[in-house]
Design a protein around this motif. Structure first.
Motif, PDB file in Angstrom:
ATOM      1  N   ALA A 101      30.256  31.855  30.612  1.00 33.99           N
ATOM      2  CA  ALA A 101      31.380  30.969  30.322  1.00 33.99           C
ATOM      3  C   ALA A 101      32.278  31.634  29.299  1.00 33.99           C
ATOM      4  O   ALA A 101      31.864  32.565  28.598  1.00 33.99           O
ATOM      5  N   PHE A 161      35.534  29.388  37.428  1.00 34.91           N
ATOM      6  CA  PHE A 161      34.197  28.947  37.031  1.00 34.91           C
ATOM      7  C   PHE A 161      33.208  30.071  37.312  1.00 34.91           C
ATOM      8  O   PHE A 161      33.277  30.715  38.363  1.00 34.91           O
ATOM      9  N   TYR A 162      32.277  30.280  36.370  1.00 34.32           N
ATOM     10  CA  TYR A 162      31.265  31.322  36.516  1.00 34.32           C
ATOM     11  C   TYR A 162      29.872  30.709  36.559  1.00 34.32           C
ATOM     12  O   TYR A 162      29.622  29.653  35.964  1.00 34.32           O
ATOM     13  N   GLN A 186      42.310  28.972  37.108  1.00 33.63           N
ATOM     14  CA  GLN A 186      41.045  28.704  36.419  1.00 33.63           C
ATOM     15  C   GLN A 186      39.894  29.285  37.228  1.00 33.63           C
ATOM     16  O   GLN A 186      39.935  29.336  38.448  1.00 33.63           O
ATOM     17  N   ASP A 195      32.593  25.629  27.410  1.00 32.24           N
ATOM     18  CA  ASP A 195      32.090  25.636  28.779  1.00 32.24           C
ATOM     19  C   ASP A 195      33.161  26.113  29.753  1.00 32.24           C
ATOM     20  O   ASP A 195      34.334  26.206  29.423  1.00 32.24           O
ATOM     21  N   ASN A 196      32.735  26.376  30.996  1.00 31.39           N
ATOM     22  CA  ASN A 196      33.652  26.696  32.080  1.00 31.39           C
ATOM     23  C   ASN A 196      34.621  25.546  32.324  1.00 31.39           C
ATOM     24  O   ASN A 196      34.312  24.405  32.002  1.00 31.39           O
ATOM     25  N   PRO A 197      35.787  25.842  32.919  1.00 31.16           N
ATOM     26  CA  PRO A 197      36.211  27.142  33.435  1.00 31.16           C
ATOM     27  C   PRO A 197      36.984  27.955  32.410  1.00 31.16           C
ATOM     28  O   PRO A 197      37.408  27.429  31.380  1.00 31.16           O
ATOM     29  N   ALA A 198      37.166  29.240  32.725  1.00 36.02           N
ATOM     30  CA  ALA A 198      38.182  30.026  32.020  1.00 36.02           C
ATOM     31  C   ALA A 198      39.526  29.620  32.608  1.00 36.02           C
ATOM     32  O   ALA A 198      39.622  29.320  33.794  1.00 36.02           O
ATOM     33  N   ALA A 209      31.670  34.665  39.869  1.00 35.79           N
ATOM     34  CA  ALA A 209      32.535  33.494  39.987  1.00 35.79           C
ATOM     35  C   ALA A 209      32.023  32.584  41.091  1.00 35.79           C
ATOM     36  O   ALA A 209      31.697  33.046  42.187  1.00 35.79           O
ATOM     37  N   TRP A 231      29.585  39.292  35.781  1.00 36.46           N
ATOM     38  CA  TRP A 231      29.784  37.846  35.910  1.00 36.46           C
ATOM     39  C   TRP A 231      30.031  37.506  37.379  1.00 36.46           C
ATOM     40  O   TRP A 231      30.688  38.259  38.105  1.00 36.46           O
TER      41      TRP A 231
END
Length: 203
Positions: free
Chosen positions: A80, A75-76, A73, A85-88, A111, A109
């Motif tokens: 997103a 987070f950015y 996963q 929303d985050n995370p991917a 991270a 982007w």
């Protein structure tokens, strides 16, 4: 290291492993933004989330937790994944997390945290199917560690859900032991470049 406790009720062909350490340092995440090119501003680093519950991989759409291998996963800071929303989140590293990370980095982007399954902190299993060996998957939030601090086993005989993958360990000793038993070599987070990954996944 091997678990010296009595055998469990794992299915035939499964080997349970208990890693020797749970000393994964999430405190190191305080510097993660800088490591990932996130600049110098101070911010709270988000904690990993549970990836169970039918979540679909952000690169390919496969349901996480239904397939073998490591999950991840990202987070950015100011972006997103589409539609939420985050995370991917991802059910593979070599075909999911790393390619997505490289693509988004090219788009600007940033991270703030990258997490992957930490096989030093879970009771993982190796199972055989059709002559191939697969490593178990784990989705709970506490099974993830800082991706930038992991030693990744590449090219071993052990596969993930989509074939060869990168198997992360926070303990160098655990990673070395895995290589000694199952082959492969160790690479770091920074070793995994787009060029290296393309060659690795094709080989």
């Amino acid at each position: 290291m091997h678990d010296d406790s009595p055998p469990d009720d794992s299915p035939p062909g499964a080997l349970t492993r208990r890693a020797a350490t749970k000393a994964v340092s999430l405190g190191a995440l305080a510097a993660l933004a800088g490591c990932l090119g996130g600049g110098s501003r101070r911010e709270q680093v988000p904690d990993p989330v549970d990836l169970s519950g039918g979540k679909e991989d952000d690169r390919g759409g496969m349901v996480i937790g239904l397939h073998a291998g490591p999950n991840g996963q990202i987070f950015y800071r100011d972006n997103a994944p589409e539609g939420r929303d985050n995370p991917a989140w991802f059910h593979t590293l070599g075909m999911g997390l790393f390619p997505y990370h490289f693509d988004r980095r090219e788009q600007g982007w940033e991270a703030t945290a990258v997490y992957v399954t930490d096989y030093s902190t879970v009771d993982y299993e190796l199972s055989t199917e059709g002559g191939d060996t697969f490593i178990s998957t784990h989705t709970a939030a506490d099974t993830f560690g800082d991706a930038t601090e992991m030693a990744y086993v590449a090219g071993s005989e052990v596969l993930g859900g989509m074939g060869r993958d990168l198997i992360p360990f926070s303990s160098d000793a655990d990673a070395d032991g895995f290589v000694a038993e199952h082959g492969g070599e160790l690479v770091s987070f920074d070793d995994v470049t787009p060029e290296w990954l393309r060659g690795y996944m094709r080989s």
